[in-house]
Motif scaffolding. Structure first.
Motif, mmCIF file in Angstrom:
data_model
loop_
_atom_site.group_PDB
_atom_site.id
_atom_site.type_symbol
_atom_site.label_atom_id
_atom_site.label_comp_id
_atom_site.label_asym_id
_atom_site.label_seq_id
_atom_site.Cartn_x
_atom_site.Cartn_y
_atom_site.Cartn_z
ATOM 1 N N TYR A 1 2.309 3.124 2.375
ATOM 2 C CA TYR A 1 1.662 4.320 1.907
ATOM 3 C C TYR A 1 0.316 3.791 0.951
ATOM 4 N N ARG A 2 -0.369 4.685 0.979
ATOM 5 C CA ARG A 2 -1.770 4.602 -0.004
ATOM 6 C C ARG A 2 -1.439 5.631 -1.009
ATOM 7 N N PHE A 3 -2.228 5.644 -1.911
ATOM 8 C CA PHE A 3 -2.536 6.768 -2.869
ATOM 9 C C PHE A 3 -3.942 6.936 -2.968
ATOM 10 N N ASP A 4 -4.375 8.015 -2.617
ATOM 11 C CA ASP A 4 -5.691 8.567 -2.751
ATOM 12 C C ASP A 4 -5.927 10.020 -3.470
ATOM 13 N N PHE A 5 -6.422 9.914 -4.665
ATOM 14 C CA PHE A 5 -6.780 10.885 -5.352
ATOM 15 C C PHE A 5 -5.508 11.819 -5.653
ATOM 16 N N GLY A 6 -4.400 11.101 -5.874
ATOM 17 C CA GLY A 6 -3.266 11.597 -6.209
ATOM 18 C C GLY A 6 -2.176 12.113 -5.106
ATOM 19 N N VAL A 7 -2.967 11.949 -3.821
ATOM 20 C CA VAL A 7 -2.154 12.342 -2.631
ATOM 21 C C VAL A 7 -1.534 11.123 -1.744
ATOM 22 N N VAL A 8 -0.361 11.359 -1.592
ATOM 23 C CA VAL A 8 0.366 10.242 -0.858
ATOM 24 C C VAL A 8 -0.206 10.262 0.801
ATOM 25 N N VAL A 9 -0.930 9.126 1.160
ATOM 26 C CA VAL A 9 -1.364 9.153 2.486
ATOM 27 C C VAL A 9 -0.320 8.694 3.541
ATOM 28 N N PRO A 10 0.494 9.243 4.226
ATOM 29 C CA PRO A 10 1.362 8.450 5.205
ATOM 30 C C PRO A 10 0.447 7.301 6.131
ATOM 31 N N PRO A 11 1.257 6.491 6.555
ATOM 32 C CA PRO A 11 0.663 5.412 7.720
ATOM 33 C C PRO A 11 0.300 6.106 8.857
ATOM 34 N N ASP A 12 -0.864 5.749 9.453
ATOM 35 C CA ASP A 12 -1.149 6.117 10.926
ATOM 36 C C ASP A 12 -0.481 5.673 11.969
ATOM 37 N N ILE A 13 0.848 5.939 11.910
ATOM 38 C CA ILE A 13 1.775 5.343 13.185
ATOM 39 C C ILE A 13 1.172 5.890 14.435
ATOM 40 N N ALA A 14 0.805 7.009 14.648
ATOM 41 C CA ALA A 14 0.540 7.358 15.697
ATOM 42 C C ALA A 14 -0.763 6.431 16.450
ATOM 43 N N ASN A 15 -1.430 5.816 15.706
ATOM 44 C CA ASN A 15 -2.600 5.232 16.185
ATOM 45 C C ASN A 15 -2.513 3.626 15.937
ATOM 46 N N THR A 16 -1.285 3.132 15.854
ATOM 47 C CA THR A 16 -1.110 1.750 15.705
ATOM 48 C C THR A 16 -0.439 0.972 17.016
ATOM 49 N N ASN A 17 -0.649 -0.354 17.053
ATOM 50 C CA ASN A 17 0.202 -1.146 18.176
ATOM 51 C C ASN A 17 0.914 -1.970 17.750
ATOM 52 N N CYS A 18 1.143 -2.053 16.165
ATOM 53 C CA CYS A 18 2.041 -3.036 15.554
ATOM 54 C C CYS A 18 2.169 -2.463 14.022
ATOM 55 N N MET A 19 3.650 -2.372 13.825
ATOM 56 C CA MET A 19 4.238 -1.775 12.602
ATOM 57 C C MET A 19 4.978 -3.025 11.750
ATOM 58 N N ILE A 20 4.756 -2.839 10.807
ATOM 59 C CA ILE A 20 5.806 -3.774 9.697
ATOM 60 C C ILE A 20 6.436 -2.816 8.842
ATOM 61 N N ILE A 21 7.629 -2.895 8.792
ATOM 62 C CA ILE A 21 8.419 -2.209 7.868
ATOM 63 C C ILE A 21 9.135 -3.392 6.858
ATOM 64 N N TRP A 22 8.723 -3.329 5.696
ATOM 65 C CA TRP A 22 9.073 -4.332 4.655
ATOM 66 C C TRP A 22 9.875 -3.854 3.516
ATOM 67 N N GLY A 23 11.024 -4.367 3.686
ATOM 68 C CA GLY A 23 11.926 -3.701 2.569
ATOM 69 C C GLY A 23 12.347 -2.336 2.666
ATOM 70 N N GLY A 24 12.447 -1.644 3.813
ATOM 71 C CA GLY A 24 12.403 -0.078 3.715
ATOM 72 C C GLY A 24 13.277 0.428 4.985
ATOM 73 N N ASN A 25 13.901 1.424 5.010
ATOM 74 C CA ASN A 25 14.615 1.983 6.053
ATOM 75 C C ASN A 25 14.405 3.309 6.343
ATOM 76 N N PRO A 26 13.204 3.634 7.047
ATOM 77 C CA PRO A 26 12.738 5.303 7.320
ATOM 78 C C PRO A 26 14.192 5.686 8.008
ATOM 79 N N LYS A 27 14.819 5.215 8.780
ATOM 80 C CA LYS A 27 15.820 5.851 9.630
ATOM 81 C C LYS A 27 16.688 6.657 8.511
ATOM 82 N N ALA A 28 16.774 5.987 7.599
ATOM 83 C CA ALA A 28 17.746 6.729 6.580
ATOM 84 C C ALA A 28 17.081 7.549 5.594
ATOM 85 N N THR A 29 15.849 7.175 5.337
ATOM 86 C CA THR A 29 15.088 7.945 4.196
ATOM 87 C C THR A 29 13.944 8.879 4.559
ATOM 88 N N ASN A 30 13.586 8.833 5.643
ATOM 89 C CA ASN A 30 12.056 9.399 6.093
ATOM 90 C C ASN A 30 12.317 9.965 7.456
#
Length: 98
Positions: A1-30
Motif C-alpha cells: 500500500y501507498r499513502f497519498d494525501f492521507g488516503v490509502v491507495v491499494p495495489p493495482d492487482i488487476a493490472n499486474t503480472n507479478c505480485m509479491i506478498i511480503w509478510g502478509g496474509n490477505p486470505k485471512a485479513t482482506n
C-alpha cells in the motif's frame, strides 16, 4: 500500500503480472484483495511470497522465500543492490525527481 494525501491507495492487482506478498496474509485479513489476487492468478499472474510462516499463499506461490524471522531486511537490501547494479529502475525519473 501507498499513502497519498492521507488516503490509502491499494495495489493495482488487476493490472499486474507479478505480485509479491511480503509478510502478509490477505486470505485471512482482506477479502477484496484476496478476490483480486485470485482473479490475477486465474489470468496467469505470478505470485512470490516472502514470509517465515507457511501461509495458504505460500503453499500456492510460484516462488516461496521462507526467511528466518528478522532477516527480511537483508533480502530487501540485496534486492535493492541488484536493482541498482543492473539499472532495473527508471533512470530518467530518478534523475529528474530525486
Amino acid at each position: 500500500y501507498r499513502f497519498d494525501f492521507g488516503v490509502v491507495v491499494p495495489p493495482d492487482i488487476a493490472n499486474t503480472n507479478c505480485m509479491i506478498i511480503w509478510g502478509g496474509n490477505p486470505k485471512a485479513t482482506n477479502k477484496p484483495q484476496e478476490i483480486a489476487i485470485r482473479e490475477a492468478r486465474g489470468r496467469g499472474a505470478k505470485l512470490i511470497v516472502v514470509d517465515p510462516r507457511i501461509t495458504p499463499y505460500a503453499e500456492e506461490a510460484d516462488v516461496y522465500v521462507q526467511l528466518r524471522p528478522g532477516t527480511d531486511g537483508a533480502l530487501a537490501l540485496g534486492m535493492i543492490n541488484v536493482i541498482i547494479k543492473e539499472r532495473l529502475y527508471d533512470t530518467k525519473f530518478v534523475k529528474n525527481w530525486t
